[in-house]
Design a protein around this motif. Structure first.
Motif, short mmCIF file in Angstrom:
data_model
loop_
_atom_site.label_atom_id
_atom_site.label_comp_id
_atom_site.label_asym_id
_atom_site.label_seq_id
_atom_site.Cartn_x
_atom_site.Cartn_y
_atom_site.Cartn_z
N THR A 156 31.66 76.99 1.46
CA THR A 156 32.59 75.87 1.57
C THR A 156 32.74 75.44 3.03
OG1 THR A 156 33.85 76.62 -0.35
CG2 THR A 156 35.00 75.17 1.20
N SER A 198 34.68 70.78 0.89
CA SER A 198 33.51 70.44 0.09
C SER A 198 32.77 71.70 -0.29
CB SER A 198 32.58 69.52 0.89
OG SER A 198 31.33 69.36 0.23
N SER A 199 32.29 71.75 -1.53
CA SER A 199 31.43 72.84 -1.95
C SER A 199 30.09 72.75 -1.22
CB SER A 199 31.20 72.78 -3.46
OG SER A 199 30.51 71.58 -3.80
N GLY A 247 28.18 69.81 -2.19
CA GLY A 247 28.85 68.53 -1.97
C GLY A 247 29.34 67.89 -3.25
N ASP A 269 31.50 69.07 -5.41
CA ASP A 269 32.94 69.29 -5.64
C ASP A 269 33.69 69.13 -4.32
OD1 ASP A 269 31.88 71.84 -7.81
OD2 ASP A 269 32.85 69.98 -8.43
N THR A 270 34.76 68.40 -4.37
CA THR A 270 35.58 68.17 -3.18
C THR A 270 37.06 68.28 -3.53
OG1 THR A 270 35.57 65.78 -3.57
CG2 THR A 270 33.88 66.65 -2.07
N TYR A 298 41.07 67.23 -1.68
CA TYR A 298 41.74 66.53 -0.59
C TYR A 298 43.24 66.83 -0.59
CZ TYR A 298 37.46 63.78 -0.42
OH TYR A 298 36.15 63.39 -0.32
N THR A 339 37.01 60.63 2.96
CA THR A 339 35.92 61.16 2.13
C THR A 339 35.15 62.20 2.91
OG1 THR A 339 35.69 59.03 1.00
CG2 THR A 339 33.87 60.59 0.80
N SER A 363 31.80 64.65 3.09
CA SER A 363 30.45 64.71 2.57
C SER A 363 29.63 65.69 3.41
CB SER A 363 29.80 63.32 2.56
OG SER A 363 29.72 62.80 3.87
N ARG A 364 28.52 66.15 2.83
CA ARG A 364 27.66 67.11 3.52
C ARG A 364 26.22 66.68 3.46
NH1 ARG A 364 29.55 73.19 1.89
NH2 ARG A 364 27.82 73.74 3.28
N VAL A 400 28.58 68.32 8.21
CA VAL A 400 29.60 67.82 7.29
C VAL A 400 30.31 66.66 7.98
CG1 VAL A 400 31.36 69.46 8.10
CG2 VAL A 400 31.54 68.46 5.82
N LEU A 404 37.28 75.77 -3.20
CA LEU A 404 37.83 74.65 -2.42
C LEU A 404 39.26 75.00 -2.00
CD1 LEU A 404 36.45 71.69 -4.51
CD2 LEU A 404 35.49 72.74 -2.46
#
Length: 122
Positions: A33, A51-52, A55, A57-58, A60, A69, A71-72, A79, A104
């Protein structure tokens, strides 16, 4: 060991956007993570997003949901945190973090970056 280096912070007007980047180096294969946290002056550090590894699974914090947002790009060991509709209350030092385990979560991060300042003017 894993080293994390953030970039992309700066000064922006309310309503504007910024994209933070965090580049990982070292034993990056051990990272599962990755997350972003922030700390405003006089306040405790708080969870922003996670983020997993894939990517897919996220998660917030409620305060940023719909505006930020995460992202990876695992090929680049990087990241990102895209921040839109920024508000003065988003002003803080933003930290990148990485865990050796999945989930997460807002806790149990093993590695931390040095932080990057984000200032949102009204």
């Amino acid at each position: 060991q894993v080293q994390l280096v953030e970039s992309g912070g700066g000064l922006v007007q309310a309503g504007g956007s910024l994209r933070l980047s965090c580049a990982a180096s070292g034993r990056t294969f051990s990272i599962q993570t990755m997350g972003w946290f922030r700390q405003a002056p006089g306040k405790e550090r708080e969870f922003v997003a996670a983020s997993s590894r894939s990517g897919g699974d996220t998660r917030y914090a409620d305060s940023v949901k719909g505006r930020f947002t995460i992202s990876r790009d695992n090929a680049k060991n990087t990241v990102y945190l895209q921040m839109n509709s920024l508000k003065p209350e988003d002003t803080a030092v933003y930290y990148c973090a990485a865990r050796r385990f999945g989930g997460l979560t807002a806790y149990g991060y093993d590695y931390w970056g040095q932080g990057t300042q984000v200032t949102v003017s009204s």
